[in-house]
Design a protein around this motif. Sequence first.
Motif, short mmCIF file in Angstrom:
data_model
loop_
_atom_site.label_atom_id
_atom_site.label_comp_id
_atom_site.label_asym_id
_atom_site.label_seq_id
_atom_site.Cartn_x
_atom_site.Cartn_y
_atom_site.Cartn_z
N SER A 41 0.85 -1.20 0.00
CA SER A 41 0.00 0.00 0.00
C SER A 41 0.88 1.25 0.00
N GLU A 42 0.25 2.42 0.01
CA GLU A 42 1.00 3.67 0.03
C GLU A 42 1.70 3.84 1.38
N THR A 43 2.83 4.53 1.34
CA THR A 43 3.56 4.82 2.57
C THR A 43 2.79 5.83 3.40
N ASP A 48 6.67 9.10 5.84
CA ASP A 48 7.04 9.35 4.44
C ASP A 48 8.38 10.06 4.32
N ALA A 202 3.07 -1.20 3.70
CA ALA A 202 3.48 -0.23 2.68
C ALA A 202 4.41 -0.86 1.65
#
Length: 226
Positions: A41-43, A48, A202
């Motif tokens: 998945s997205e960080t 980030d 992530a």
Amino acid sequence: MRTRRSLLRTAVAAGAGTLLAIAALPSPPDSTPIDRTVEGSETPPAVDDWTDEPITGETDTPMVRYQYRPIEDGADPNEFDAFVATAPINVVLVPDDEVDGDGLERVMAVLEDEGWLRDPEEYTRYAWDRQESTFVRQQATAAETYYGTSGRLHVRCWSFEGIVSMQAHEDTGARPEHGIASYDRGLEAIESIFDAAGWAVASDAIDLDNEQRDYDGLASVITEDA
């Protein structure tokens, strides 16, 4: 930047025989398969800023890079040089700060739901708390079995500034002497368990610059998806 996901895919393609050679522990019938497919998945925004460059110091972020033991009995926990690193942190978990309750306990609840036991037989280890400038004893631990007679999956955790740092590994059998069989297999097990529990793994990893044995120094990032 190569992510942990791309590294794992490369390893499977180029060295499947090596991966298959790692001895697998028998798991309880209802446990999550370690080889479960995990979609990246997205960080999370909370980490980030820490995925671009290697993290090389224990005071750079709320995450810790290693667990430690005192060099000798009676070591001063405020003296950094009185302790020596033993194993790398390889999983970073980000509990949802908008959910009531203790984020570390929600992390441990996932493992309890998996059938793991809290506070198993284990060595005492410490991590550096940058805000208090002191070593802190493991705050939460869990394992598949209490003693790990035939080997087990095992974790130690610390929570600083809302971020949970986890040292995950597969133990060797407890007799004649307990040791580490694999760091990477412990990491993969945690990814699978938390993914199955609805947390987000992530695609990007955090380079903690702490590679050791079969672990490449890229810590997995797992976010509570409340």
